[in-house]
Enzyme design. Structure first.
Site, short mmCIF file in Angstrom:
data_model
loop_
_atom_site.label_atom_id
_atom_site.label_comp_id
_atom_site.label_asym_id
_atom_site.label_seq_id
_atom_site.Cartn_x
_atom_site.Cartn_y
_atom_site.Cartn_z
N SER A 120 0.84 -1.21 0.00
CA SER A 120 0.00 0.00 0.00
C SER A 120 0.86 1.25 0.00
CB SER A 120 -0.85 0.09 1.27
OG SER A 120 -1.39 -1.12 1.61
N HIS A 140 -1.18 -2.56 -7.12
CA HIS A 140 -1.92 -2.24 -5.89
C HIS A 140 -3.40 -2.49 -6.12
CE1 HIS A 140 -3.01 1.04 -2.71
NE2 HIS A 140 -3.08 -0.17 -2.21
N GLU A 152 -3.95 -0.05 -9.22
CA GLU A 152 -2.99 1.05 -9.38
C GLU A 152 -1.64 0.40 -9.72
OE1 GLU A 152 -2.39 3.23 -5.69
OE2 GLU A 152 -2.10 5.11 -6.77
N ASN A 190 -3.45 6.34 -1.85
CA ASN A 190 -3.31 6.63 -0.42
C ASN A 190 -2.81 8.05 -0.14
OD1 ASN A 190 -4.35 4.37 0.87
ND2 ASN A 190 -2.55 3.18 0.26
P1 NAI Z 1 -3.02 -10.05 5.92
O1 NAI Z 1 -2.40 -9.88 7.25
O2 NAI Z 1 -4.49 -10.31 5.80
O3 NAI Z 1 -2.28 -11.26 5.14
C1 NAI Z 1 -0.90 -11.41 5.06
C2 NAI Z 1 -0.60 -12.89 4.85
O4 NAI Z 1 0.77 -13.04 4.48
C3 NAI Z 1 -0.84 -13.74 6.11
O5 NAI Z 1 -1.68 -14.83 5.80
C4 NAI Z 1 0.58 -14.21 6.47
O6 NAI Z 1 0.62 -15.50 7.07
C5 NAI Z 1 1.26 -14.21 5.11
N1 NAI Z 1 2.71 -14.13 5.18
C6 NAI Z 1 3.47 -13.33 5.96
N2 NAI Z 1 4.78 -13.55 5.73
C7 NAI Z 1 4.84 -14.51 4.77
C8 NAI Z 1 5.91 -15.16 4.10
N3 NAI Z 1 7.17 -14.87 4.38
N4 NAI Z 1 5.61 -16.11 3.19
C9 NAI Z 1 4.32 -16.42 2.90
N5 NAI Z 1 3.27 -15.83 3.50
C10 NAI Z 1 3.52 -14.89 4.43
O7 NAI Z 1 -2.60 -8.75 5.07
P2 NAI Z 1 -3.40 -8.02 3.88
O8 NAI Z 1 -4.39 -7.05 4.44
O9 NAI Z 1 -3.85 -9.06 2.91
O10 NAI Z 1 -2.24 -7.13 3.24
C11 NAI Z 1 -1.24 -7.69 2.42
C12 NAI Z 1 -0.55 -6.59 1.64
O11 NAI Z 1 -1.51 -5.91 0.83
C13 NAI Z 1 0.10 -5.50 2.51
O12 NAI Z 1 1.27 -5.08 1.88
C14 NAI Z 1 -0.94 -4.40 2.52
O13 NAI Z 1 -0.39 -3.13 2.74
C15 NAI Z 1 -1.49 -4.51 1.10
N6 NAI Z 1 -2.84 -3.99 0.91
C16 NAI Z 1 -3.84 -4.21 1.83
C17 NAI Z 1 -5.12 -3.73 1.61
C18 NAI Z 1 -6.23 -4.02 2.58
O14 NAI Z 1 -7.29 -3.37 2.46
N7 NAI Z 1 -6.07 -4.94 3.51
C19 NAI Z 1 -5.45 -2.95 0.40
C20 NAI Z 1 -4.36 -2.84 -0.55
C21 NAI Z 1 -3.10 -3.32 -0.27
#
Ligand code: NAI
Length: 282
Positions: A120, A140, A152, A190
């Site tokens: 993000s 994104h 994006e 953002n």
């Molecule tokens: P989340 O916390 O729901 O999921 C992250 C996942 O990655 C978890 O299941 C975790 O176990 C896994 N993980 C962590 N380290 C790992 C590794 N080394 N190898 C494999 N899996 C691993 O996070 P979310 O919300 O899905 O965010 C993910 C990315 O997307 C972040 O960079 C966030 O900034 C970005 N993002 C999030 C949005 C949102 O609304 N939640 C919107 C747009 C982008």
């Protein structure tokens, strides 16, 4: 089935949505997380979201099984096939963890494949430097991924035109709209959204209006689908704070300073929907 293989690293909110979307458009997807338990949870979520799409008539019931079968679960990243065309990383928003994953992937995956991050706010140029800068890009996606049209596309300082064109094309293939921006803090989405949310929190902090009044004014007066404080709870207040800090540090400009009330709420553990309480109770 499309001939191109897609790997999605991280099966949380965003990774599961990204895997779902590529599988729906008939790509073979390799979904990676740390444990089988996390992957099973993600598959259950994808199945539920598909049911919702079936109810709405946007996915055929007869396609559900095919879509789920397009996704392979991988709990050990070393088991990824080499001939992946595109890797999309969607792990925690932490620069060191993301860089470590890309360094690992750089050894595992064919040299001509493309790496994308769903970050993000972290600099795409910084993330790409240590692996393959010309073939590194930001993709994104918006939450919830199967529904939101925008992707994006963030061009890092060294991202090649070929990489940008490939990503724009594949984004169109999954029925989304790619919009290209350059790599500066917060990109566009953002950089504009978060200061608006932060200003809404300042208005609350200064006692200008109540939570409900601030949200209603932006909904009814500006035609926003939800008010900024409801949206902040939905995104997560910790995420909002970390993006404001990226803007503040990245531009060295006090106009991006996070509101003290936002900092206090994060410190108290009131993070919004995910913790059960933010500006509203859930
Ligand atoms: P989340 O916390 O729901 O999921 C992250 C996942 O990655 C978890 O299941 C975790 O176990 C896994 N993980 C962590 N380290 C790992 C590794 N080394 N190898 C494999 N899996 C691993 O996070 P979310 O919300 O899905 O965010 C993910 C990315 O997307 C972040 O960079 C966030 O900034 C970005 N993002 C999030 C949005 C949102 O609304 N939640 C919107 C747009 C982008």
């Amino acid at each position: 089935m499309n001939s191109e293989k897609i790997a999605v690293i991280g099966s949380g909110t965003m990774g599961s949505g990204i895997a779902h979307t590529f599988a729906q458009y008939n790509y073979e997807v390799f979904l990676v997380d740390k444990t089988d338990e996390l992957l099973n949870k993600a598959m259950l979520q994808i199945s539920k979201n598909l049911d919702r799409q079936i109810q709405k008539g946007t996915v055929q019931e007869s396609d559900k099984e095919l879509i789920l079968n397009n996704i392979h679960n991988i709990s050990n990243i070393n088991n990824l096939p080499r001939n992946i065309s595109l890797v999309i990383e969607a792990i925690y928003e932490d620069e060191k963890s993301k860089t470590d994953v890309f360094l690992k992937l750089n050894d595992l995956i064919d040299a001509n494949s493309i790496f994308a991050s769903n970050t993000s706010s972290i600099s795409i140029t910084a993330l790409g430097t240590k692996s393959r800068p010309e073939q590194f890009i930001g993709m994104h996606f918006m939450n919830p991924v199967p529904i939101m049209k925008l992707v994006e596309i963030i061009r890092g300082h060294k991202t090649s035109d070929e990489t940008v064109n490939y990503i724009k094309n594949i984004t169109t293939q999954i029925n989304k709209v790619p919009i290209e921006v350059n790599d500066y803090p917060g990109f566009i989405s953002n950089r504009i959204l978060m200061p608006m949310i932060n200003e809404a929190i300042f208005a609350l902090y200064e006692g200008v209006a109540s939570v409900e009044a601030i949200d209603q004014i932006m909904k009814l007066g500006m035609n926003h689908p939800m008010g900024p404080l409801t949206l902040a709870d939905f995104i997560g207040l910790d995420v909002c704070l970390s993006i404001m800090n990226v803007l503040y540090d990245g531009f060295n400009d006090p106009k991006y300073r996070p509101c003290p009330l936002l900092k206090k709420m994060v410190a108290s553990g009131n993070l919004g929907r995910k913790s059960g309480e933010g500006f509203y109770k859930y």
